[in-house]
Design a protein around this motif. Structure first.
Motif, mmCIF file in Angstrom:
data_model
loop_
_atom_site.group_PDB
_atom_site.id
_atom_site.type_symbol
_atom_site.label_atom_id
_atom_site.label_comp_id
_atom_site.label_asym_id
_atom_site.label_seq_id
_atom_site.Cartn_x
_atom_site.Cartn_y
_atom_site.Cartn_z
ATOM 1 N N THR A 56 0.831 -1.203 0.000
ATOM 2 C CA THR A 56 0.000 0.000 0.000
ATOM 3 C C THR A 56 0.868 1.257 0.000
ATOM 4 O OG1 THR A 56 -1.757 -1.135 1.222
ATOM 5 C CG2 THR A 56 -1.804 1.261 1.220
ATOM 6 N N LYS A 57 0.511 2.216 -0.855
ATOM 7 C CA LYS A 57 1.197 3.505 -0.894
ATOM 8 C C LYS A 57 0.185 4.619 -0.650
ATOM 9 C CE LYS A 57 4.270 4.568 -4.088
ATOM 10 N NZ LYS A 57 4.872 4.962 -5.401
ATOM 11 N N THR A 58 0.520 5.545 0.245
ATOM 12 C CA THR A 58 -0.324 6.694 0.542
ATOM 13 C C THR A 58 0.430 7.962 0.159
ATOM 14 O OG1 THR A 58 -1.308 5.514 2.421
ATOM 15 C CG2 THR A 58 -1.635 7.896 2.319
ATOM 16 N N ILE A 59 -0.235 8.839 -0.589
ATOM 17 C CA ILE A 59 0.364 10.092 -1.031
ATOM 18 C C ILE A 59 -0.551 11.240 -0.615
ATOM 19 C CG2 ILE A 59 1.210 11.428 -2.996
ATOM 20 C CD1 ILE A 59 1.483 8.797 -4.530
ATOM 21 N N VAL A 60 0.005 12.251 0.049
ATOM 22 C CA VAL A 60 -0.759 13.436 0.432
ATOM 23 C C VAL A 60 -0.033 14.675 -0.075
ATOM 24 C CG1 VAL A 60 -1.831 12.385 2.457
ATOM 25 C CG2 VAL A 60 0.374 13.536 2.687
ATOM 26 N N SER A 61 -0.803 15.692 -0.443
ATOM 27 C CA SER A 61 -0.225 16.951 -0.881
ATOM 28 C C SER A 61 -1.189 18.080 -0.555
ATOM 29 C CB SER A 61 0.079 16.934 -2.382
ATOM 30 O OG SER A 61 -1.100 16.748 -3.137
ATOM 31 N N ALA A 62 -0.637 19.271 -0.385
ATOM 32 C CA ALA A 62 -1.458 20.442 -0.080
ATOM 33 C C ALA A 62 -0.683 21.694 -0.463
ATOM 34 C CB ALA A 62 -1.839 20.483 1.402
ATOM 35 N N ALA A 63 -1.405 22.777 -0.701
ATOM 36 C CA ALA A 63 -0.756 24.042 -1.029
ATOM 37 C C ALA A 63 -1.699 25.189 -0.708
ATOM 38 C CB ALA A 63 -0.348 24.090 -2.501
ATOM 39 N N TYR A 64 -1.094 26.322 -0.356
ATOM 40 C CA TYR A 64 -1.838 27.575 -0.187
ATOM 41 C C TYR A 64 -1.135 28.630 -1.026
ATOM 42 C CZ TYR A 64 -3.825 31.801 1.779
ATOM 43 O OH TYR A 64 -4.447 33.018 1.927
ATOM 44 N N LEU A 65 -1.887 29.331 -1.884
ATOM 45 C CA LEU A 65 -1.324 30.298 -2.821
ATOM 46 C C LEU A 65 -2.006 31.647 -2.622
ATOM 47 C CD1 LEU A 65 -1.642 27.999 -5.982
ATOM 48 C CD2 LEU A 65 0.243 28.059 -4.342
ATOM 49 N N PHE A 66 -1.198 32.692 -2.421
ATOM 50 C CA PHE A 66 -1.772 34.012 -2.156
ATOM 51 C C PHE A 66 -0.907 35.076 -2.801
ATOM 52 C CE2 PHE A 66 -2.233 37.929 0.281
ATOM 53 C CZ PHE A 66 -3.621 38.073 0.314
ATOM 54 N N ALA A 67 -1.541 36.076 -3.428
ATOM 55 C CA ALA A 67 -0.795 37.177 -4.039
ATOM 56 C C ALA A 67 -1.661 38.425 -4.082
ATOM 57 C CB ALA A 67 -0.339 36.805 -5.451
ATOM 58 N N LYS A 68 -0.985 39.582 -3.945
ATOM 59 C CA LYS A 68 -1.637 40.881 -4.057
ATOM 60 C C LYS A 68 -0.852 41.752 -5.021
ATOM 61 C CE LYS A 68 -4.193 41.795 0.223
ATOM 62 N NZ LYS A 68 -4.314 42.734 1.368
ATOM 63 N N GLN A 69 -1.558 42.658 -5.686
ATOM 64 C CA GLN A 69 -0.899 43.638 -6.546
ATOM 65 C C GLN A 69 -1.568 44.978 -6.343
ATOM 66 O OE1 GLN A 69 -1.065 43.359 -10.976
ATOM 67 N NE2 GLN A 69 1.165 43.359 -10.817
ATOM 68 N N ASP A 70 -0.767 45.954 -5.908
ATOM 69 C CA ASP A 70 -1.274 47.293 -5.589
ATOM 70 C C ASP A 70 -2.461 47.230 -4.642
ATOM 71 O OD1 ASP A 70 0.638 48.607 -7.052
ATOM 72 O OD2 ASP A 70 -0.576 48.785 -8.858
ATOM 73 N N GLY A 71 -2.373 46.332 -3.646
ATOM 74 C CA GLY A 71 -3.402 46.237 -2.621
ATOM 75 C C GLY A 71 -4.590 45.378 -2.973
ATOM 76 N N ALA A 72 -4.697 44.938 -4.221
ATOM 77 C CA ALA A 72 -5.826 44.097 -4.637
ATOM 78 C C ALA A 72 -5.388 42.637 -4.691
ATOM 79 C CB ALA A 72 -6.334 44.540 -6.005
ATOM 80 N N THR A 73 -6.182 41.765 -4.122
ATOM 81 C CA THR A 73 -5.859 40.342 -4.119
ATOM 82 C C THR A 73 -6.041 39.760 -5.512
ATOM 83 O OG1 THR A 73 -6.549 40.114 -1.812
ATOM 84 C CG2 THR A 73 -6.412 38.100 -3.112
ATOM 85 N N THR A 74 -4.983 39.137 -6.029
ATOM 86 C CA THR A 74 -5.038 38.527 -7.365
ATOM 87 C C THR A 74 -5.059 37.006 -7.307
ATOM 88 O OG1 THR A 74 -2.623 38.666 -7.516
ATOM 89 C CG2 THR A 74 -3.900 40.485 -8.456
#
Length: 235
Positions: A56-74
């Protein structure tokens, strides 16, 4: 910020169990700040681990991605995946998979993917592996300000990895999920990762994520692509 803390907590829990030597993976962090014609800030946190126990093989992954440009969330998105496969006979295996995704900019509150099926290990070598998978997936999508959907979809895809130069590995996977009652309605996601060891327990990770939803929320884009360059710590 709550999602960032949640992903960090998952990473810490897995790392704590890594002491038995069964879990192997890495945690990567990318920070960017630009003060020029346009001001921008970005934060990406990526995590991946796998564990093999018997057949048995178990694989987990996760990510959080955040960016702003001139104060506005992109960019404001996160995802988490958990896959488990178990050997059936020789090159054949069964698998179950869970995926969760959120993308506030594209008005996706939560996409839930629960599926499973059969896999075939077409190539098994020390420097290259290719697995082909097919099955079915339940797809539930909840949108911001719009009605959600729940469908039963087919599933087809592959997983590929290959050793490159010294200390570098390429990983690529693709999953295609067509609605069984309407093949023009589908969701697909592809990932490409190049991981380069820096010596010791550190790595540089270049990650590209492409996904396409043929029926997104009203006003949202069908296709998105994200690129991450992060410094990672192996465990």
């Amino acid at each position: 910020m709550r999602i960032l803390l949640a992903v960090s907590l998952v990473a810490l829990v897995i790392c704590s169990y890594a002491q038995d030597g069964q879990w192997k993976g890495s945690v990567g962090l990318s920070l960017s700040v630009s003060r020029a014609t346009k001001n921008s800030e970005g934060l990406d946190l990526i995590f991946g681990a796998q564990r093999e126990q018997g057949s048995t093989k178990t694989i987990v992954s996760a990510a959080y991605l955040f960016a702003k440009q001139d104060g506005a969330t992109t960019t404001d998105a996160w995802f988490a995946n958990a896959d488990q496969n178990f050997a059936l006979r020789d090159v054949w295996y069964g698998f179950v998979a869970l995926g969760l995704r959120n993308d506030r900019i594209n008005l996706l509150d939560l996409r839930t993917l629960i599926g499973g099926g059969l896999g075939y290990r077409a190539i098994r070598r020390s420097d290259m592996n290719l697995s082909l998978e097919a099955g079915a997936t339940w797809v539930k999508e909840d949108f911001v300000g719009a009605a959600g959907t729940s469908t039963l979809n087919g599933r087809a895809g592959y997983l590929f990895d290959m050793a490159l130069w010294n200390g570098a590995i390429l990983k690529h996977d693709l999953t295609f999920l067509p609605k069984l009652s309407d093949f023009d309605d589908y969701y697909s996601i592809a990932r490409v990762v190049i991981e380069q060891e820096l010596g010791g327990a550190f790595t540089v990770n270049l990650l590209a994520i492409f996904d396409y939803d043929s029926t997104p929320a009203p006003g949202a884009k069908k296709a998105t692509s994200r690129y991450i360059l992060a410094l990672g710590k192996k465990f």
